[in-house]
Motif scaffolding. Structure first.
Motif, short mmCIF file in Angstrom:
data_model
loop_
_atom_site.label_atom_id
_atom_site.label_comp_id
_atom_site.label_asym_id
_atom_site.label_seq_id
_atom_site.Cartn_x
_atom_site.Cartn_y
_atom_site.Cartn_z
N LYS A 69 6.12 13.88 -1.22
CA LYS A 69 4.81 13.90 -1.62
C LYS A 69 3.91 13.12 -0.97
N ALA A 70 4.67 11.44 -0.80
CA ALA A 70 3.69 10.85 0.05
C ALA A 70 4.05 10.56 1.63
N ALA A 71 4.91 10.90 1.24
CA ALA A 71 5.06 10.90 3.58
C ALA A 71 4.24 11.75 3.71
N ILE A 72 4.22 13.40 3.19
CA ILE A 72 2.68 14.42 3.83
C ILE A 72 1.57 13.29 3.28
N GLN A 73 1.03 12.85 2.38
CA GLN A 73 -0.06 11.98 1.90
C GLN A 73 -0.22 11.17 3.22
N LEU A 74 0.48 10.41 3.30
CA LEU A 74 0.36 9.51 4.73
C LEU A 74 0.70 9.77 6.17
N CYS A 75 1.14 11.06 5.88
CA CYS A 75 0.92 11.33 8.16
C CYS A 75 2.06 11.07 8.08
N VAL A 76 3.57 11.01 7.38
CA VAL A 76 4.66 10.09 8.11
C VAL A 76 5.99 11.08 7.80
N THR A 77 7.06 10.37 7.89
CA THR A 77 8.22 10.88 8.28
C THR A 77 9.14 10.59 7.36
N ARG A 121 1.18 -0.82 0.05
CA ARG A 121 0.09 0.72 0.10
C ARG A 121 1.01 1.16 -0.02
N ILE A 122 2.17 1.09 0.91
CA ILE A 122 2.65 1.98 1.28
C ILE A 122 3.34 2.57 -0.01
N PHE A 123 3.89 1.52 -0.83
CA PHE A 123 4.84 1.57 -1.78
C PHE A 123 4.00 1.96 -3.57
N VAL A 142 4.20 5.83 -5.67
CA VAL A 142 4.53 5.46 -6.89
C VAL A 142 3.59 6.77 -7.48
N GLN A 143 2.10 6.43 -7.39
CA GLN A 143 1.44 7.59 -7.15
C GLN A 143 1.59 8.58 -7.30
N ALA A 144 2.48 9.51 -5.87
CA ALA A 144 2.57 10.49 -5.42
C ALA A 144 4.08 11.51 -6.26
N GLY A 145 4.49 10.82 -7.05
CA GLY A 145 5.91 10.59 -7.73
C GLY A 145 7.43 11.08 -6.92
N SER A 146 7.18 11.38 -5.19
CA SER A 146 8.31 11.40 -4.79
C SER A 146 7.69 10.77 -2.79
N LEU A 147 8.59 10.71 -2.74
CA LEU A 147 8.66 10.12 -1.42
C LEU A 147 7.98 11.37 -0.56
N GLN A 152 16.08 11.35 -10.56
CA GLN A 152 15.84 10.06 -10.93
C GLN A 152 14.57 9.49 -9.73
N PHE A 153 13.43 9.37 -10.26
CA PHE A 153 12.53 8.42 -9.51
C PHE A 153 11.47 7.80 -11.00
N GLN A 154 12.33 7.02 -10.84
CA GLN A 154 11.77 5.67 -11.88
C GLN A 154 11.34 4.85 -11.58
N LEU A 155 10.54 3.99 -12.06
CA LEU A 155 10.25 2.22 -12.04
C LEU A 155 11.18 1.60 -12.75
#
Length: 307
Positions: free
Chosen positions: A29-37, A16-18, A22-27, A63-66
């Protein structure tokens, strides 16, 4: 990547975190969305890569590429998310079709914002479930439940029975109050011993009448120095006599606070309160609860256990 690694070893929470990363495009932005560091998110990604046995995201020099493996894992995470979301929607539809009656045997004047919230949320989840609410005294409630009446009780219970389940829900705090028209209202009283030769409004209620209760002890102590002026088993009548200056008496603090004129009452010592009357959710151990009763009990447990 081994064929069975996702099935046998992979942590679904990490998937789920992964997906969010990926959908946020960066760690970040994802951290802000998930409310974690961001550091915690990076560690989660690292653990997933260790479980899969391969790098999932290239993150060098901006780079941020799968990777190829990352694409497969992301596709799997989306598939799982969509399937779980579909299952959740089906469960909600199933919940909305549940119907039946929950019978509650309750004390009068039980007030609790959390209990009110449970009722509201439960109705939103199960709109076809209806309630039958009967008001009784605590001993009568327990007696009915001991007879395996198909109901849940919400009452005081100074004497527990081995045949019953008890879940503590609400603690009612009792204090001494006088009314605006009483002489004590204008006096600076610091100790209970200072209250002498006044009229006492006695509220006959289960917890106060139990000889093992601290509230009962306080009432006996008061009556050694003050005259018993009014006796009633109706809380509204206790408030009426206190408010009109007949004497002072024990009241639940939350009832006074919620009254139309809380300033018309003055709290007397001891502070912060005289004692606590616990209210329990009760049902017979040998009576099998219906499905909707089980859901309702679970909602109460979750809500009250979180405080």
């Amino acid at each position: 990547m081994h064929a069975q690694v996702l099935v046998d070893k992979c942590n679904w929470a990490l998937l789920r975190i992964f997906r969010v990363i990926v959908q946020a495009g960066s760690l970040n932005k994802a951290a802000i969305q998930l409310c974690v560091t961001q550091s915690a998110l990076s560690q989660s990604l690292k653990r997933l890569e260790q479980q899969v046995g391969s790098c999932l995201i290239l993150r060098q020099k901006g780079q941020f590429q799968l990777t190829a493996v990352g694409e497969i894992v992301f596709e799997a995470s989306l598939m799982i998310y969509n399937q779980l979301n579909e299952i959740e929607q089906r469960l909600k539809q199933q919940q909305n079709t549940l119907s039946g009656t929950i019978r509650l045997l309750v004390l009068s004047r039980v007030q609790s914002a959390r209990f009110d919230r449970v009722l509201h949320d439960f109705h939103q989840k199960y709109p076809l479930v209806d309630f039958q609410v009967d008001v009784h005294k605590s001993p009568d409630i327990q007696q009915l439940l001991l007879q395996k009446v198909p109901a849940l009780g919400l009452a005081l219970s100074p004497k527990h029975s081995a045949k019953m389940h008890y879940q503590l829900l609400i603690r009612q705090h009792y204090a001494l109050f006088c009314g605006q028209g009483h002489a004590l209202y204008r006096q600076d009283i610091e100790h209970l011993e200072q209250i002498c030769n006044h009229g006492f409004i006695s509220f006959h209620q289960d917890q106060l009448d139990d000889i093992n209760s601290h509230l009962h002890d306080i009432r006996d102590k008061i009556l050694q120095q003050n005259k018993l002026l009014v006796t009633t088993n109706n809380l509204d009548e206790v408030m009426r006599f206190i408010k009109n200056g007949f004497g002072f008496g024990l009241l639940p603090k939350h009832i006074v606070a919620a009254s139309p004129q809380p300033h018309a009452f003055k709290q007397l010592p001891p502070f912060p309160d005289v004692g606590i009357a616990p209210i329990y959710l009760q049902w017979h151990k040998e009576r099998e609860l219906s499905l909707i009763e089980q859901y309702f009990v679970q909602e109460l447990r979750v809500t009250f256990a979180s405080h």
